[in-house]
Design a protein around this motif. Structure first.
Motif, PDB file in Angstrom:
ATOM      1  N   ASP A 187       8.009  -8.234  -1.025  1.00  0.00           N
ATOM      2  CA  ASP A 187       7.952  -9.694  -1.151  1.00  0.00           C
ATOM      3  C   ASP A 187       8.927 -10.406  -0.216  1.00  0.00           C
ATOM      4  OD1 ASP A 187      10.217  -8.886  -2.496  1.00  0.00           O
ATOM      5  OD2 ASP A 187       9.703  -9.832  -4.400  1.00  0.00           O
ATOM      6  N   GLU A 188       9.650  -9.651   0.609  1.00  0.00           N
ATOM      7  CA  GLU A 188      10.543 -10.246   1.605  1.00  0.00           C
ATOM      8  C   GLU A 188       9.939 -10.230   3.008  1.00  0.00           C
ATOM      9  OE1 GLU A 188      14.016  -7.808   1.252  1.00  0.00           O
ATOM     10  OE2 GLU A 188      14.776  -8.863  -0.511  1.00  0.00           O
ATOM     11  N   VAL A 189       8.792  -9.562   3.155  1.00  0.00           N
ATOM     12  CA  VAL A 189       8.218  -9.345   4.484  1.00  0.00           C
ATOM     13  C   VAL A 189       7.826 -10.645   5.170  1.00  0.00           C
ATOM     14  CG1 VAL A 189       6.242  -8.371   5.737  1.00  0.00           C
ATOM     15  CG2 VAL A 189       7.453  -6.989   4.028  1.00  0.00           C
ATOM     16  N   LEU A 190       7.049 -11.477   4.482  1.00  0.00           N
ATOM     17  CA  LEU A 190       6.515 -12.678   5.126  1.00  0.00           C
ATOM     18  C   LEU A 190       7.620 -13.594   5.646  1.00  0.00           C
ATOM     19  CD1 LEU A 190       4.167 -14.428   5.972  1.00  0.00           C
ATOM     20  CD2 LEU A 190       4.102 -15.382   3.657  1.00  0.00           C
ATOM     21  N   LEU A 210       5.980  -3.090  10.624  1.00  0.00           N
ATOM     22  CA  LEU A 210       5.753  -1.710  10.199  1.00  0.00           C
ATOM     23  C   LEU A 210       6.028  -1.660   8.702  1.00  0.00           C
ATOM     24  CD1 LEU A 210       5.831  -1.315  13.243  1.00  0.00           C
ATOM     25  CD2 LEU A 210       7.166   0.766  12.903  1.00  0.00           C
ATOM     26  N   LEU A 211       4.999  -1.389   7.905  1.00  0.00           N
ATOM     27  CA  LEU A 211       5.085  -1.525   6.456  1.00  0.00           C
ATOM     28  C   LEU A 211       4.849  -0.206   5.731  1.00  0.00           C
ATOM     29  CD1 LEU A 211       2.794  -4.699   6.162  1.00  0.00           C
ATOM     30  CD2 LEU A 211       5.289  -4.657   6.396  1.00  0.00           C
ATOM     31  N   ASP A 212       5.773   0.132   4.842  1.00  0.00           N
ATOM     32  CA  ASP A 212       5.530   1.226   3.911  1.00  0.00           C
ATOM     33  C   ASP A 212       4.571   0.692   2.845  1.00  0.00           C
ATOM     34  OD1 ASP A 212       5.727   3.692   2.662  1.00  0.00           O
ATOM     35  OD2 ASP A 212       7.558   3.174   1.572  1.00  0.00           O
ATOM     36  N   ILE A 213       3.953   1.573   2.063  1.00  0.00           N
ATOM     37  CA  ILE A 213       3.050   1.079   1.009  1.00  0.00           C
ATOM     38  C   ILE A 213       3.807   0.796  -0.271  1.00  0.00           C
ATOM     39  CG2 ILE A 213       1.195   1.748  -0.561  1.00  0.00           C
ATOM     40  CD1 ILE A 213      -0.412   2.643   1.683  1.00  0.00           C
ATOM     41  N   GLU A 214       4.501   1.785  -0.803  1.00  0.00           N
ATOM     42  CA  GLU A 214       5.146   1.599  -2.097  1.00  0.00           C
ATOM     43  C   GLU A 214       6.536   1.003  -1.922  1.00  0.00           C
ATOM     44  OE1 GLU A 214       5.012   4.955  -4.697  1.00  0.00           O
ATOM     45  OE2 GLU A 214       2.862   4.743  -5.004  1.00  0.00           O
ATOM     46  N   MET A 215       6.654  -0.284  -2.273  1.00  0.00           N
ATOM     47  CA  MET A 215       7.929  -0.995  -2.230  1.00  0.00           C
ATOM     48  C   MET A 215       8.016  -1.902  -3.447  1.00  0.00           C
ATOM     49  SD  MET A 215       8.294  -2.228   1.764  1.00  0.00           S
ATOM     50  CE  MET A 215       6.653  -2.949   1.886  1.00  0.00           C
ATOM     51  N   PRO A 216       9.229  -2.220  -3.887  1.00  0.00           N
ATOM     52  CA  PRO A 216       9.356  -3.184  -4.983  1.00  0.00           C
ATOM     53  C   PRO A 216       8.957  -4.586  -4.541  1.00  0.00           C
ATOM     54  CG  PRO A 216      11.520  -2.615  -4.100  1.00  0.00           C
ATOM     55  CD  PRO A 216      10.533  -1.702  -3.441  1.00  0.00           C
ATOM     56  N   GLY A 217       8.629  -5.436  -5.490  1.00  0.00           N
ATOM     57  CA  GLY A 217       8.278  -6.817  -5.184  1.00  0.00           C
ATOM     58  C   GLY A 217       6.809  -6.995  -4.858  1.00  0.00           C
TER      59      GLY A 217
END
Length: 202
Positions: free
Chosen positions: A38-41, A53-60
């Motif tokens: 939820d911090e990516v955007l 570059l995104l992992d799949i399993e992250m909190p948020g």
């Protein structure tokens, strides 16, 4: 021209390793790192990242949801899923969400760098073996509500507990569970949830 990258992974060690590998490439620069989906955007927007570059399993939020948000809000920014999960269902969901690529974490560094460049150029990049598995496996047969119910069931929650959490009637939950069990070819709700998770349907 330098390509600006954002790294999103909840494991700091993995982020550090990726940053170090990327730092060896003269045309790639890590401009932001986050540990939550939820911090990516916001980080992508603030840093003017061009590829996430995104992992799949992250909190948020998971990486697939993060890719969806980036695709909707920042059309000039591409997302590349970099994950340990080589599940065809995840690949299909990621591409449907707007990701431009999907590779696994044991991809050689030079291939990862090449994937970043290709995604930045507007191409789609997918692990070949995973693409073949995805095509042969077909789409998820589960409805959105069946997925919701199975996510709750994976920890062993009873139908009554699931009904309370999802604000559904007990009978409705039992119907969703029965349908999901049939579609996954299993015999219990926990087995159905685990099978769906293994196939990347949840």
């Amino acid at each position: 021209m330098t390509i600006r990258l954002l790294l999103a992974d909840d494991q700091a060690l993995v982020r550090g390793a990726l940053a170090a590998l990327i730092g060896l490439e003269p045309d790639l620069e890590v401009v932001a790192e986050v540990g939550r989906g939820d911090e990516v955007l916001a980080a992508a927007r603030d840093s003017s990242a061009e590829v996430c570059l995104l992992d799949i399993e992250m909190p948020g939020a998971d990486g697939i949801e993060a890719a969806r948000q980036v695709a909707a809000a920042l059309p000039g920014c591409r997302s590349l899923i970099v994950t340990t999960f080589d599940r065809p269902g995840y690949l299909r969901r990621a591409m449907e969400a707007g990701a431009s690529g999907y590779v696994v974490k044991d991809t050689p560094p030079e291939e990862l760098a090449d994937a970043v460049r290709r995604v930045h150029a507007g191409e789609r990049v997918v692990d070949p073996a995973l693409a073949a598995d995805s095509l042969s496996g077909g789409p998820s047969p589960l409805t959105d509500r069946e997925r919701d119910v199975l996510r709750e069931a994976i920890g062993g929650a009873s139908a009554a507990v699931i009904a309370g959490r999802l604000h559904l009637s007990h009978g409705t939950v039992r119907n969703y569970l029965s349908s999901a069990i049939g579609k996954t070819g299993t015999s219990t709700r926990v087995e159905a949830a685990r099978t769906a998770e293994e196939r990347g349907w949840l």
